[in-house]
Design a protein around this motif. Structure first.
Motif, PDB file in Angstrom:
ATOM      1  N   PRO A 167     -28.542 -19.024 -11.590  1.00 35.41           N
ATOM      2  CA  PRO A 167     -27.629 -17.890 -11.476  1.00 35.41           C
ATOM      3  C   PRO A 167     -28.228 -16.618 -12.039  1.00 35.41           C
ATOM      4  O   PRO A 167     -29.123 -16.635 -12.882  1.00 35.41           O
ATOM      5  N   VAL A 168     -27.744 -15.492 -11.550  1.00 36.22           N
ATOM      6  CA  VAL A 168     -28.154 -14.179 -12.045  1.00 36.22           C
ATOM      7  C   VAL A 168     -27.005 -13.602 -12.844  1.00 36.22           C
ATOM      8  O   VAL A 168     -25.885 -13.461 -12.343  1.00 36.22           O
ATOM      9  N   PHE A 169     -27.244 -13.281 -14.108  1.00 36.99           N
ATOM     10  CA  PHE A 169     -26.204 -12.760 -14.972  1.00 36.99           C
ATOM     11  C   PHE A 169     -26.340 -11.256 -15.123  1.00 36.99           C
ATOM     12  O   PHE A 169     -27.448 -10.703 -15.128  1.00 36.99           O
ATOM     13  N   ALA A 170     -25.229 -10.593 -15.279  1.00 38.03           N
ATOM     14  CA  ALA A 170     -25.224  -9.156 -15.502  1.00 38.03           C
ATOM     15  C   ALA A 170     -25.711  -8.847 -16.910  1.00 38.03           C
ATOM     16  O   ALA A 170     -25.632  -9.689 -17.814  1.00 38.03           O
ATOM     17  N   ALA A 171     -26.221  -7.638 -17.094  1.00 37.75           N
ATOM     18  CA  ALA A 171     -26.711  -7.225 -18.407  1.00 37.75           C
ATOM     19  C   ALA A 171     -25.588  -7.331 -19.438  1.00 37.75           C
ATOM     20  O   ALA A 171     -24.466  -6.859 -19.201  1.00 37.75           O
ATOM     21  N   ASP A 173     -24.121  -9.985 -20.323  1.00 37.91           N
ATOM     22  CA  ASP A 173     -23.243 -11.126 -20.042  1.00 37.91           C
ATOM     23  C   ASP A 173     -23.663 -12.312 -20.899  1.00 37.91           C
ATOM     24  O   ASP A 173     -24.786 -12.795 -20.809  1.00 37.91           O
ATOM     25  N   ARG A 174     -22.766 -12.806 -21.749  1.00 42.09           N
ATOM     26  CA  ARG A 174     -23.084 -13.902 -22.657  1.00 42.09           C
ATOM     27  C   ARG A 174     -22.515 -15.233 -22.164  1.00 42.09           C
ATOM     28  O   ARG A 174     -22.388 -16.183 -22.931  1.00 42.09           O
ATOM     29  N   THR A 175     -22.165 -15.292 -20.895  1.00 48.77           N
ATOM     30  CA  THR A 175     -21.678 -16.553 -20.341  1.00 48.77           C
ATOM     31  C   THR A 175     -22.845 -17.504 -20.124  1.00 48.77           C
ATOM     32  O   THR A 175     -24.006 -17.095 -20.066  1.00 48.77           O
ATOM     33  N   GLU A 176     -22.540 -18.774 -19.975  1.00 45.73           N
ATOM     34  CA  GLU A 176     -23.536 -19.804 -19.714  1.00 45.73           C
ATOM     35  C   GLU A 176     -23.093 -20.637 -18.527  1.00 45.73           C
ATOM     36  O   GLU A 176     -21.893 -20.762 -18.258  1.00 45.73           O
ATOM     37  N   LYS A 177     -24.063 -21.185 -17.841  1.00 43.55           N
ATOM     38  CA  LYS A 177     -23.757 -22.078 -16.716  1.00 43.55           C
ATOM     39  C   LYS A 177     -24.587 -23.328 -16.837  1.00 43.55           C
ATOM     40  O   LYS A 177     -25.796 -23.272 -17.000  1.00 43.55           O
ATOM     41  N   ARG A 178     -23.952 -24.468 -16.796  1.00 44.01           N
ATOM     42  CA  ARG A 178     -24.630 -25.758 -16.911  1.00 44.01           C
ATOM     43  C   ARG A 178     -24.638 -26.447 -15.552  1.00 44.01           C
ATOM     44  O   ARG A 178     -23.589 -26.623 -14.927  1.00 44.01           O
ATOM     45  N   VAL A 179     -25.827 -26.821 -15.071  1.00 44.32           N
ATOM     46  CA  VAL A 179     -25.960 -27.519 -13.794  1.00 44.32           C
ATOM     47  C   VAL A 179     -26.784 -28.780 -14.010  1.00 44.32           C
ATOM     48  O   VAL A 179     -27.675 -28.809 -14.864  1.00 44.32           O
ATOM     49  N   PRO A 180     -26.477 -29.848 -13.295  1.00 41.86           N
ATOM     50  CA  PRO A 180     -27.250 -31.087 -13.463  1.00 41.86           C
ATOM     51  C   PRO A 180     -28.673 -30.925 -12.950  1.00 41.86           C
ATOM     52  O   PRO A 180     -28.911 -30.247 -11.946  1.00 41.86           O
ATOM     53  N   MET A 181     -29.628 -31.528 -13.619  1.00 45.30           N
ATOM     54  CA  MET A 181     -31.022 -31.500 -13.190  1.00 45.30           C
ATOM     55  C   MET A 181     -31.185 -32.411 -11.980  1.00 45.30           C
ATOM     56  O   MET A 181     -30.671 -33.521 -11.954  1.00 45.30           O
ATOM     57  N   THR A 182     -31.880 -31.921 -10.964  1.00 45.72           N
ATOM     58  CA  THR A 182     -32.108 -32.750  -9.784  1.00 45.72           C
ATOM     59  C   THR A 182     -33.027 -33.910 -10.138  1.00 45.72           C
ATOM     60  O   THR A 182     -33.789 -33.849 -11.107  1.00 45.72           O
TER      61      THR A 182
END
Length: 406
Positions: A167-171, A173-182
């Motif tokens: 994902p691309v976060f805005a300047a 932006d302190r959010t996080e995104k967790r995605v499973p490793m393929t």
């Protein structure tokens, strides 16, 4: 008649797979050879196709489940009838409702709803009515117009799905995104750690003057492409050809360790690292020592296209006695590639940069490339590794030794 949808028969090098994506839903009609489900292994994504026409009856293995070879994934009811869409019930009610006063066969609809449908190119008969007795209201048409406008955006959204993992976060932006490793990425990570833990791995470096090859390529590329039916002459074929010749002279570099034994290979199966959307993959050129430059270039081009399309087979990525990777494609000046077990060595190519070089007492600007050979010191002595890399350097700086096959 029920037909089982089974996972493919995995080769010995693949223990299991993960159900990645179901392309059909229970109750949905399927035709023979339709794509039903994708199975992701640690090497490639395998497509499972329908064996007959029918309806997808049930799903046994859901997305994310781990499956083994030939395990049942779902059931196809051969010759079954697809379930009607959810909107079919209101439509049926409309069909059964009394016709409009003017005798038309279309459903009862408010004048405002008819006018809005005509303005937006909506077939009023296709709109599910929520009014009394199945009457189509203006709100129903507004919803149908919105759905029609949203439909074209669905295809690009699906195509962009792989990019969601980064994902691309805005300047700020302190959010996080967790995605499973393929599985591919997880397996690569595991093998890289194992290689560094289980090998006495060293890297030796050298540099090669690319001007002779660049001049030769510039001189003959049009004739080469015309002679070999559109196959383009690149740099990789020269490196593969030089590597196969050097492997003949230093068989330990082409060997592998199996328990307490050393296995020497009488053939050169060269793995060529290719970048894809799913990560780094290494398809193998079988018996590369017997291939011409044109055959090597054609094989690499084919692998590159298959990697981009996700069509590489497990067989095409299994095995290999030696690997070549080209970090220069991405601008890398120097790196230490990691050996791909059970192989004993890997050659790293890098970016070509013009640098001032001393030639017979004079400073000359030449296109130079750093080469890196990482090797398993348990099997290959330092002298052999250095001599192997020097041999490749000498062959590349005097390409007349390599057959152009023109």
């Amino acid at each position: 008649m029920a037909i089982e949808i089974k996972a493919p028969q995995f080769p010995e090098s693949v223990a299991d797979g993960t159900v990645a994506t179901w392309h059909k839903k229970p109750g949905e009609a399927v035709k023979r050879d339709d794509l039903i489900v994708d199975i992701e292994t640690d090497k490639v994504v395998l497509e499972v196709l329908a064996e007959a026409d029918g309806v997808l009856g049930s799903i046994v293995a859901n997305e994310g489940d781990t499956v083994l070879s030939a395990q049942v994934l779902g059931i196809i009811e051969e010759g079954g009838v697809a379930a009607a869409p959810a909107a079919a019930a209101p439509a049926a009610a409309q069909a059964a409702a009394p016709a409009a006063a003017d005798g038309e066969d279309d459903p009862i609809a408010a004048p405002a709803a008819r006018k809005l449908a005509e303005e937006n190119g909506i077939n009023i008969a296709s709109v599910a009515g929520t009014g009394k007795g199945g009457r189509v209201t203006k709100e129903d048409v507004v919803a149908a117009v919105a759905a029609k406008k949203a439909a074209p955006a669905a295809a690009p959204a699906k195509a962009a799905a792989p990019a969601a993992a980064a994902p691309v976060f805005a300047a700020g932006d302190r959010t996080e995104k967790r995605v499973p490793m393929t599985r591919v990425r997880a397996t690569v990570a595991k093998r890289l750690v194992e290689a560094q833990s289980n090998m006495a791995m060293l890297t030796t470096f050298n540099e090669v003057n690319m001007k002779p090859i660049m001049d030769l390529r510039s001189k003959y590329k049009e004739l080469f492409e015309k002679t070999h039916n559109g196959v383009r002459l690149g740099f990789m074929s020269f490196f593969v050809k030089a590597a196969t010749e050097a492997l003949k002279r230093f068989p330990a570099v082409n060997a592998s360790i199996d328990g307490g034994d050393i296995v020497y290979h009488g053939y050169s199966d060269i793995g060529v690292a290719v970048s894809s959307d799913r990560g780094l993959v290494v398809p193998v050129l079988r018996n590369a020592e017997l291939m011409s430059l044109a055959e090597i270039e054609n094989g690499i081009a084919t692998f590159g296209k298959k990697a981009r399309d996700g069509k590489l087979s497990i067989d095409e990525m299994t095995g290999g006695t030696f690997t070549i990777t080209n970090g220069g494609t991405f601008g890398s000046l120097l790196s230490t590639p990691i050996v791909n077990p059970p192989q004993a060595a890997i050659l790293g190519m890098h970016n070509i940069n013009e640098r001032p070089m001393a030639v017979k007492g004079e400073v000359v600007i030449l296109p130079m490339m750093y080469l890196a050979l990482s090797y398993d010191h348990r099997l290959i002595d330092g002298k052999e590794a250095v001599s192997f890399l020097v041999t490749i350097k000498n062959l590349l700086e005097d390409p007349a030794r390599l057959l152009l096959d023109i």
